[in-house]
Design an enzyme around this catalytic site. Structure first.
Site, PDB file in Angstrom:
ATOM      1  N   ASP A  21       0.859  -1.191   0.000  1.00 60.20           N
ATOM      2  CA  ASP A  21       0.000   0.000   0.000  1.00 60.20           C
ATOM      3  C   ASP A  21       0.892   1.237   0.000  1.00 60.20           C
ATOM      4  O   ASP A  21       2.072   1.167   0.367  1.00 60.20           O
ATOM      5  CB  ASP A  21      -0.909   0.018   1.242  1.00 60.20           C
ATOM      6  CG  ASP A  21      -1.923   1.155   1.173  1.00 60.20           C
ATOM      7  OD1 ASP A  21      -2.794   1.113   0.288  1.00 60.20           O
ATOM      8  OD2 ASP A  21      -1.837   2.103   1.978  1.00 60.20           O
ATOM      9  N   SER A  22       0.302   2.361  -0.380  1.00 56.73           N
ATOM     10  CA  SER A  22       1.051   3.617  -0.330  1.00 56.73           C
ATOM     11  C   SER A  22       1.430   3.960   1.117  1.00 56.73           C
ATOM     12  O   SER A  22       2.364   4.727   1.333  1.00 56.73           O
ATOM     13  CB  SER A  22       0.205   4.737  -0.932  1.00 56.73           C
ATOM     14  OG  SER A  22      -1.005   4.852  -0.213  1.00 56.73           O
ATOM     15  N   CYS A  84      -4.045  -1.313  -2.585  1.00 59.42           N
ATOM     16  CA  CYS A  84      -4.199   0.135  -2.684  1.00 59.42           C
ATOM     17  C   CYS A  84      -4.957   0.394  -3.978  1.00 59.42           C
ATOM     18  O   CYS A  84      -4.517  -0.034  -5.048  1.00 59.42           O
ATOM     19  CB  CYS A  84      -2.815   0.783  -2.719  1.00 59.42           C
ATOM     20  SG  CYS A  84      -2.830   2.549  -3.039  1.00 59.42           S
ATOM     21  N   ASN A  85      -6.075   1.053  -3.863  1.00 59.04           N
ATOM     22  CA  ASN A  85      -6.887   1.298  -5.062  1.00 59.04           C
ATOM     23  C   ASN A  85      -6.161   2.201  -6.058  1.00 59.04           C
ATOM     24  O   ASN A  85      -6.226   1.992  -7.267  1.00 59.04           O
ATOM     25  CB  ASN A  85      -8.210   1.962  -4.667  1.00 59.04           C
ATOM     26  CG  ASN A  85      -9.164   0.964  -4.044  1.00 59.04           C
ATOM     27  OD1 ASN A  85      -9.915   0.309  -4.730  1.00 59.04           O
ATOM     28  ND2 ASN A  85      -9.113   0.839  -2.727  1.00 59.04           N
ATOM     29  N   THR A  86      -5.483   3.218  -5.526  1.00 56.57           N
ATOM     30  CA  THR A  86      -4.815   4.170  -6.412  1.00 56.57           C
ATOM     31  C   THR A  86      -3.723   3.460  -7.224  1.00 56.57           C
ATOM     32  O   THR A  86      -3.622   3.650  -8.438  1.00 56.57           O
ATOM     33  CB  THR A  86      -4.228   5.334  -5.580  1.00 56.57           C
ATOM     34  OG1 THR A  86      -5.247   5.808  -4.693  1.00 56.57           O
ATOM     35  CG2 THR A  86      -3.762   6.459  -6.461  1.00 56.57           C
ATOM     36  N   GLU A 169      -4.734  10.042   8.013  1.00 55.77           N
ATOM     37  CA  GLU A 169      -3.289  10.050   8.286  1.00 55.77           C
ATOM     38  C   GLU A 169      -2.953  10.947   9.478  1.00 55.77           C
ATOM     39  O   GLU A 169      -2.034  10.666  10.232  1.00 55.77           O
ATOM     40  CB  GLU A 169      -2.521  10.545   7.053  1.00 55.77           C
ATOM     41  CG  GLU A 169      -2.536   9.587   5.869  1.00 55.77           C
ATOM     42  CD  GLU A 169      -1.449   8.525   5.951  1.00 55.77           C
ATOM     43  OE1 GLU A 169      -0.371   8.811   6.471  1.00 55.77           O
ATOM     44  OE2 GLU A 169      -1.714   7.389   5.496  1.00 55.77           O
ATOM     45  N   CYS A 203     -11.183   3.006  -1.128  1.00 55.65           N
ATOM     46  CA  CYS A 203      -9.855   3.449  -0.698  1.00 55.65           C
ATOM     47  C   CYS A 203      -9.611   2.747   0.629  1.00 55.65           C
ATOM     48  O   CYS A 203     -10.488   2.732   1.508  1.00 55.65           O
ATOM     49  CB  CYS A 203      -9.818   4.957  -0.500  1.00 55.65           C
ATOM     50  SG  CYS A 203      -8.291   5.521   0.279  1.00 55.65           S
ATOM     51  N   HIS A 205      -7.988   3.425   3.134  1.00 55.02           N
ATOM     52  CA  HIS A 205      -7.994   4.239   4.361  1.00 55.02           C
ATOM     53  C   HIS A 205      -9.409   4.447   4.912  1.00 55.02           C
ATOM     54  O   HIS A 205      -9.575   4.726   6.097  1.00 55.02           O
ATOM     55  CB  HIS A 205      -7.421   5.627   4.073  1.00 55.02           C
ATOM     56  CG  HIS A 205      -5.937   5.708   4.090  1.00 55.02           C
ATOM     57  ND1 HIS A 205      -5.147   5.086   3.156  1.00 55.02           N
ATOM     58  CD2 HIS A 205      -5.088   6.349   4.937  1.00 55.02           C
ATOM     59  CE1 HIS A 205      -3.882   5.351   3.430  1.00 55.02           C
ATOM     60  NE2 HIS A 205      -3.818   6.107   4.498  1.00 55.02           N
TER      61      HIS A 205
END
Ligand code: DGL
Length: 286
Positions: A21-22, A84-86, A169, A203, A205
């Protein structure tokens, strides 16, 4: 990429499943994968030093993701999940089609969008779903394109929520600042699609904002997050690909790496994973 001791031996016949993931978000997916498939070893990498990916260009997300995928391969992994979707939206296809055949055609990289798209339409009775995601995921049009393959008549509405990841975050997801943005984005999507009866948190998160989202969700609308869907899909993939399954080591070991400060990672990670984590630093030569 700088040299560093590998955590798992790249020559091993079987190796952990890589989960990427990012940053922290993929831990919400790993948590569900571990629940479903506890017997396997997992190697997690969060690219916290360069997160969030959500507002970055296609080229940048692709380059960062490829660099991280190569790191997993150097550590012996043969199967890597982009949790991670992005990254799944902006990098997966190019990595699968252009990079893997050159790097090693026997290795596999899977994403989270396809397994979600395969099942999404079954949750809706009005045939109308809303996708909440980062700017990058929305701009890629990956969800409308993928769901159309399985549910051609499904109406798909999208809303980019660029403030949601920074709120999570910054540990502000339960604070009052989150109310403003959650309410605003939900109002926008229901204004566009009045008959939406399913909202997908696209997402990794966003599950942390679940309680806040539920406060502003119209009655009767289902909230779907991806962890369990991805875990089910991985179990199915391993059952259908015994040759890959045999290359995934079993020992129940979980090892966590971050490209940023391990102390920060360990302080935040439990919120996403539900357990205390002691991470290692991954040196990508940043
Ligand atoms: N975890 C990422 C996703 O699922 C979002 C975080 C980011 O913007 O880096 O899209």
């Amino acid at each position: 990429m700088s040299q560093q001791p590998v955590y798992f031996c790249a020559m091993q016949k079987a190796a952990p499943i890589g989960v990427f993931d990012s940053g922290y978000g993929g831990l919400t997916v790993l948590k569900e994968i571990v629940k479903k498939l506890p017997e396997y070893d997992y190697l997690y990498l969060g690219d916290n030093a360069r997160a969030p990916y959500g507002n970055r260009s296609f080229d940048t997300v692709y380059l960062y993701t490829l660099q991280c995928v190569k790191w997993f391969f150097e550590n012996g992994c043969t199967l890597v999940i982009l949790a991670c979707n992005t990254a799944s939206a902006k990098a997966l296809r190019t990595i699968q089609q252009n990079d893997l055949p050159q790097i090693d055609p026997d290795k596999r990289v899977l994403g989270v969008i396809r397994p979600t798209a395969e099942i999404l339409g079954t949750f809706s009775e009005t045939n109308s779903v809303g996708i909440l995601a980062t700017n990058g995921t929305v701009a890629s049009e990956s969800y409308p394109m993928e769901t159309a393959k399985f549910f051609p008549d499904l109406k798909v509405y999208q809303e980019a929520c660029p403030m949601w990841v920074p709120l999570v975050e910054a540990n502000e997801h339960t604070g009052r600042g989150a109310d403003y943005f959650v309410k605003k984005n939900l109002e926008n999507i229901f204004e566009a699609g009045e008959d939406i009866d399913v909202i997908l948190l696209a997402c990794t998160h966003y599950p942390l904002l679940r309680e806040k989202i539920e406060e502003y969700l119209p009655v009767g609308v289902k909230l779907v997050s991806q962890g369990e869907i991805v875990a089910e899909s991985l179990a199915d993939y391993l059952a259908r690909h015994p040759e890959m399954e045999a290359r995934c080591s079993k020992g129940g070991k979980r090892v966590f790496f971050t490209t940023d400060s391990t102390q920060d990672f360990d302080n935040h990670a439990a919120t996403f994973y539900g357990e205390t984590i002691s991470s290692h630093h991954a040196d990508l030569g940043l």
